[in-house]
Motif scaffolding. Structure first.
Motif, PDB file in Angstrom:
ATOM      1  N   SER A  99       6.423  63.741  53.587  1.00 59.01           N
ATOM      2  CA  SER A  99       7.200  62.998  54.419  1.00 59.01           C
ATOM      3  C   SER A  99       5.968  61.868  55.251  1.00 59.01           C
ATOM      4  O   SER A  99       6.180  61.387  56.105  1.00 59.01           O
ATOM      5  N   CYS A 100       4.913  61.461  54.175  1.00 61.04           N
ATOM      6  CA  CYS A 100       4.039  60.524  54.641  1.00 61.04           C
ATOM      7  C   CYS A 100       4.537  59.203  54.783  1.00 61.04           C
ATOM      8  O   CYS A 100       4.999  58.989  53.653  1.00 61.04           O
ATOM      9  N   PRO A 101       4.530  58.443  55.548  1.00 59.32           N
ATOM     10  CA  PRO A 101       4.872  57.066  55.772  1.00 59.32           C
ATOM     11  C   PRO A 101       4.228  56.059  54.828  1.00 59.32           C
ATOM     12  O   PRO A 101       4.705  54.813  54.813  1.00 59.32           O
ATOM     13  N   GLU A 102       3.140  56.337  54.211  1.00 56.75           N
ATOM     14  CA  GLU A 102       2.491  55.453  53.199  1.00 56.75           C
ATOM     15  C   GLU A 102       2.817  55.507  51.928  1.00 56.75           C
ATOM     16  O   GLU A 102       3.700  56.345  51.610  1.00 56.75           O
ATOM     17  N   ASP A 103       2.556  54.381  51.054  1.00 58.06           N
ATOM     18  CA  ASP A 103       3.324  54.280  49.902  1.00 58.06           C
ATOM     19  C   ASP A 103       2.494  54.449  48.641  1.00 58.06           C
ATOM     20  O   ASP A 103       2.595  53.829  47.552  1.00 58.06           O
ATOM     21  N   CYS A 104       1.338  55.267  48.620  1.00 59.69           N
ATOM     22  CA  CYS A 104       0.153  55.385  47.620  1.00 59.69           C
ATOM     23  C   CYS A 104       1.091  55.862  46.619  1.00 59.69           C
ATOM     24  O   CYS A 104       1.697  56.872  46.479  1.00 59.69           O
ATOM     25  N   SER A 105       1.017  54.924  45.374  1.00 60.02           N
ATOM     26  CA  SER A 105       1.601  55.154  44.109  1.00 60.02           C
ATOM     27  C   SER A 105       1.361  56.474  43.386  1.00 60.02           C
ATOM     28  O   SER A 105       2.027  56.902  42.385  1.00 60.02           O
ATOM     29  N   PHE A 106       0.366  56.960  43.646  1.00 58.83           N
ATOM     30  CA  PHE A 106      -0.070  58.178  42.965  1.00 58.83           C
ATOM     31  C   PHE A 106       0.677  59.349  43.670  1.00 58.83           C
ATOM     32  O   PHE A 106       0.195  60.834  42.938  1.00 58.83           O
ATOM     33  N   CYS A 107       1.024  59.421  44.966  1.00 54.83           N
ATOM     34  CA  CYS A 107       1.054  60.640  45.754  1.00 54.83           C
ATOM     35  C   CYS A 107       2.366  61.183  45.817  1.00 54.83           C
ATOM     36  O   CYS A 107       3.236  60.453  46.239  1.00 54.83           O
ATOM     37  N   ALA A 108       2.484  62.274  45.483  1.00 54.96           N
ATOM     38  CA  ALA A 108       3.809  62.990  45.698  1.00 54.96           C
ATOM     39  C   ALA A 108       4.096  63.177  47.295  1.00 54.96           C
ATOM     40  O   ALA A 108       5.416  63.771  47.578  1.00 54.96           O
ATOM     41  N   GLN A 109       3.462  63.090  47.995  1.00 55.95           N
ATOM     42  CA  GLN A 109       3.622  63.391  49.317  1.00 55.95           C
ATOM     43  C   GLN A 109       4.379  62.223  50.312  1.00 55.95           C
ATOM     44  O   GLN A 109       4.561  62.182  51.434  1.00 55.95           O
ATOM     45  N   SER A 110       4.365  61.172  49.508  1.00 54.46           N
ATOM     46  CA  SER A 110       4.761  59.681  50.014  1.00 54.46           C
ATOM     47  C   SER A 110       6.231  59.991  50.140  1.00 54.46           C
ATOM     48  O   SER A 110       6.944  60.232  49.510  1.00 54.46           O
ATOM     49  N   SER A 111       6.731  59.431  51.588  1.00 50.95           N
ATOM     50  CA  SER A 111       8.340  59.376  51.721  1.00 50.95           C
ATOM     51  C   SER A 111       8.774  58.244  51.002  1.00 50.95           C
ATOM     52  O   SER A 111      10.129  58.404  50.972  1.00 50.95           O
ATOM     53  N   ASP A 153      -8.555  49.192  55.527  1.00 51.50           N
ATOM     54  CA  ASP A 153      -8.358  50.084  56.443  1.00 51.50           C
ATOM     55  C   ASP A 153      -8.999  51.445  56.072  1.00 51.50           C
ATOM     56  O   ASP A 153      -9.664  52.073  56.880  1.00 51.50           O
ATOM     57  N   ARG A 154      -9.091  51.646  54.837  1.00 54.34           N
ATOM     58  CA  ARG A 154      -9.847  53.210  54.477  1.00 54.34           C
ATOM     59  C   ARG A 154     -11.285  52.869  54.643  1.00 54.34           C
ATOM     60  O   ARG A 154     -12.045  53.848  55.325  1.00 54.34           O
ATOM     61  N   LEU A 155     -11.963  51.835  54.564  1.00 53.36           N
ATOM     62  CA  LEU A 155     -13.242  51.684  54.744  1.00 53.36           C
ATOM     63  C   LEU A 155     -13.537  51.768  56.285  1.00 53.36           C
ATOM     64  O   LEU A 155     -14.392  52.329  56.456  1.00 53.36           O
ATOM     65  N   LEU A 198     -11.669  56.441  49.378  1.00 53.85           N
ATOM     66  CA  LEU A 198     -11.358  54.919  49.148  1.00 53.85           C
ATOM     67  C   LEU A 198     -10.358  54.864  48.186  1.00 53.85           C
ATOM     68  O   LEU A 198      -9.619  53.827  47.931  1.00 53.85           O
ATOM     69  N   GLU A 199     -10.038  55.736  47.180  1.00 60.91           N
ATOM     70  CA  GLU A 199      -9.068  55.794  46.423  1.00 60.91           C
ATOM     71  C   GLU A 199      -9.389  55.073  45.052  1.00 60.91           C
ATOM     72  O   GLU A 199      -9.565  55.629  44.094  1.00 60.91           O
ATOM     73  N   THR A 200      -9.435  53.964  45.104  1.00 56.29           N
ATOM     74  CA  THR A 200      -9.791  52.944  43.937  1.00 56.29           C
ATOM     75  C   THR A 200     -10.587  51.924  44.449  1.00 56.29           C
ATOM     76  O   THR A 200     -10.815  51.744  45.584  1.00 56.29           O
ATOM     77  N   THR A 252       1.265  49.695  51.826  1.00 60.27           N
ATOM     78  CA  THR A 252       1.484  49.811  53.282  1.00 60.27           C
ATOM     79  C   THR A 252       0.073  49.796  53.957  1.00 60.27           C
ATOM     80  O   THR A 252       0.000  49.938  55.217  1.00 60.27           O
ATOM     81  N   HIS A 253      -1.008  49.721  53.335  1.00 60.58           N
ATOM     82  CA  HIS A 253      -2.301  49.733  53.887  1.00 60.58           C
ATOM     83  C   HIS A 253      -3.171  49.342  52.787  1.00 60.58           C
ATOM     84  O   HIS A 253      -2.703  49.066  51.681  1.00 60.58           O
ATOM     85  N   ASP A 254      -4.353  48.490  53.068  1.00 59.01           N
ATOM     86  CA  ASP A 254      -5.371  48.080  52.355  1.00 59.01           C
ATOM     87  C   ASP A 254      -6.740  48.706  52.261  1.00 59.01           C
ATOM     88  O   ASP A 254      -7.073  49.606  53.247  1.00 59.01           O
ATOM     89  N   CYS A 309      -4.018  67.368  55.966  1.00 62.64           N
ATOM     90  CA  CYS A 309      -2.430  66.868  56.366  1.00 62.64           C
ATOM     91  C   CYS A 309      -2.012  65.435  55.928  1.00 62.64           C
ATOM     92  O   CYS A 309      -2.876  64.749  56.086  1.00 62.64           O
ATOM     93  N   ALA A 310      -0.927  65.515  55.672  1.00 56.90           N
ATOM     94  CA  ALA A 310      -0.417  64.155  54.900  1.00 56.90           C
ATOM     95  C   ALA A 310       0.430  63.541  56.320  1.00 56.90           C
ATOM     96  O   ALA A 310       1.305  63.890  56.719  1.00 56.90           O
ATOM     97  N   TYR A 311      -0.475  62.416  56.798  1.00 56.08           N
ATOM     98  CA  TYR A 311      -0.162  61.669  57.672  1.00 56.08           C
ATOM     99  C   TYR A 311      -0.594  60.299  57.581  1.00 56.08           C
ATOM    100  O   TYR A 311      -1.811  60.443  56.910  1.00 56.08           O
ATOM    101  N   ARG A 312      -0.178  59.235  58.099  1.00 58.27           N
ATOM    102  CA  ARG A 312      -0.888  58.090  58.288  1.00 58.27           C
ATOM    103  C   ARG A 312      -1.936  58.267  59.126  1.00 58.27           C
ATOM    104  O   ARG A 312      -3.289  57.977  59.081  1.00 58.27           O
TER     105      ARG A 312
END
Ligand code: SF4
Length: 325
Positions: free
Chosen positions: A66-78, A187-189, A169-171, A182-184, A114-117
Motif C-alpha cells: 500500500s505504498c503511495p509511490e510508483d517505483c516500477s520494481f516494487c511489489a509494495q507499490s499501491s 528527493d532521494r539524495l 538512490l536506487e538507480t 512520483t518522486h525524483d 516500512c513501506a511508506y513515502r
C-alpha cells in the motif's frame, strides 16, 4: 598501453594509496576480460580495508504494501497488482520477537523496514516506541528504513539509538525517470543528506538490472560514493509479477560480480552488502560475491522475497574463511 592485468594492479595500488579511481579507469576495469583477477583484487581491497569481516543483517518488513509511490520494481507499490502479503504496522511485541530471532541467529544488526513515502505521525511515534523497546531488551544494532525523512525525525531516530538509516538512490540520476514518477532522484539524495546531517550512519545503495546501461550503473556508484556512506547495498532486480518490470531479466552473474568488484575499487571502506537477488542469481555459488569485494549480506529473507536460512549463510561465511563482523 599496459595490459589489463597490469592495469588492475595499478588501480589496486592507487586505491591502497588513498587515491580515487576516475571514471575512465572504472570503465576500463568494468570492461576487462580478466574477471577472476578483477574479483580477487577487489576481494583483497575489501579485506585490507575491512579487517576480513562480513557484516550480517536481518530485515523485517514491519509494514507491508500500500505504498503511495510508483517505483516500477516494487511489489509494495499501491499502483500495481502484486500478490504479496500486505499488512499495517506490526505490533511492538511482534517486532521485538523478530529482533530477538535476528540476535539468536547471529546477525550483527536488525533492520526495521516500512513501506511508506514517509510514516504518518502516529506510526512514526509508535516506531520510535518499538525501537526504544528493542534497545532496552536486546543488545543488537537497530537500523531502519522508513522512506523520506525530515531533519527533526532523523535527529529523533539518532537520539533513541538507531545506528544506521537505509535510503537507496536506487538507480542513476539519468535513468531515474524510467523507474519512478512520483518522486525524483533529488528527493532521494535529499533524505540521504538529512540522515548524514543528523549523525546517523548512512546505508545507501541501489538495484542493478532494471534496464540501465553499464555506464549508468557506474554513474550510480559515483553518486553513492559522493555521499560517503557507511554501507552500500547492491540489489539485483528480482522481477515481480504485476509490476512494470515483471519481464526484465536482471543481470548475468558475471555482470553482477564485475559490478561488485568495480564498486569496491571506487569505495574501499564502506560495507558493500550483496542484498536481494543473491540467492536467485548466484544460487549455490553466492559465496562468489563475498570473494569479489562484498563484505556484507542480508540473511533470512527480504521484504517480499524469501532468502536463505541464517544457519546456511553463517556456514557459508565460515567456509570461505572470513569472520562475521
Ligand atoms: S520502493 Fe519504497 S517508496 Fe518505492 S514503492 Fe516500494 S516501498 Fe514505496
Amino acid at each position: 598501453m599496459v595490459d589489463d592485468i597490469e592495469f588492475i594492479a595499478e588501480m589496486e595500488n592507487k586505491v591502497n594509496s588513498g587515491d580515487e579511481i576516475l571514471l575512465p579507469e572504472a570503465q576500463r576495469l568494468l570492461n576487462t576480460a580478466n574477471v577472476q583477477i578483477l574479483a580477487e583484487t577487489a576481494n583483497r581491497i575489501a579485506r585490507r580495508f575491512s579487517e576480513a569481516q562480513v557484516d550480517v543483517e536481518m530485515l523485517l518488513n514491519a509494514k507491508s504494501g500500500s505504498c503511495p509511490e510508483d517505483c516500477s520494481f516494487c511489489a509494495q507499490s499501491s499502483f500495481y497488482e502484486s500478490r504479496i502479503n500486505k499488512y499495517p504496522l506490526l505490533e511492538k511485541e511482534t517486532v521485538l520477537g523478530r529482533a530477538q530471532k535476528a540476535k539468536e541467529s547471529g546477525a550483527d544488526s536488525f533492520c526495521l523496514v516500512c513501506a511508506y513515502r514517509s510514516p504518518p505521525e502516529n506510526d512514526f511515534n509508535y516506531i520510535c516506541d518499538i525501537i526504544e523497546h528493542i534497545k532496552k531488551c536486546l543488545d543488537i544494532d537497530v537500523n531502519v528504513s522508513l522512506g523520506f525523512m525530515t531533519k527533526e525525525r532523523a535527529k529523533r531516530l539518532k537520539m533513541i539509538g538507531v545506528k544506521r538509516y537505509n535510503h537507496n538512490l536506487e538507480t542513476s540520476e539519468t535513468y531515474f525517470s524510467q523507474i519512478c514518477r512520483t518522486h525524483d532522484f533529488s528527493d532521494r539524495l535529499n533524505t540521504a543528506l538529512i540522515v548524514k546531517e543528523a549523525g546517523l550512519e548512512l546505508c545507501c545503495g541501489g538495484i542493478i538490472g532494471m534496464g540501465e546501461t553499464a555506464m549508468q550503473r557506474l554513474e550510480l556508484a559515483y553518486s553513492i560514493r559522493n555521499l560517503s556512506p557507511n554501507e552500500v547495498p547492491i540489489n539485483i532486480l528480482i522481477p515481480k509479477s504485476g509490476t512494470p518490470f515483471e519481464n526484465l531479466h536482471g543481470v548475468s552473474p558475471i555482470d553482477a560480480i564485475k559490478t561488485i568488484a568495480v564498486w569496491r575499487f571506487l569505495m574501499p571502506t564502506p560495507i558493500i552488502k550483496i542484498a536481494a537477488g543473491r540467492e536467485v542469481y548466484f544460487r549455490d555459488s553466492d559465496n562468489l560475491a563475498l570473494k569479489a569485494g562484498a563484505n556484507g549480506i542480508i540473511t533470512g529473507g527480504y521484504l517480499t522475497t524469501n532468502g536463505n536460512d541464517p544457519s546456511r549463510d553463517m556456514q557459508m561465511i565460515q567456509d570461505i574463511g572470513i569472520n562475521q563482523g
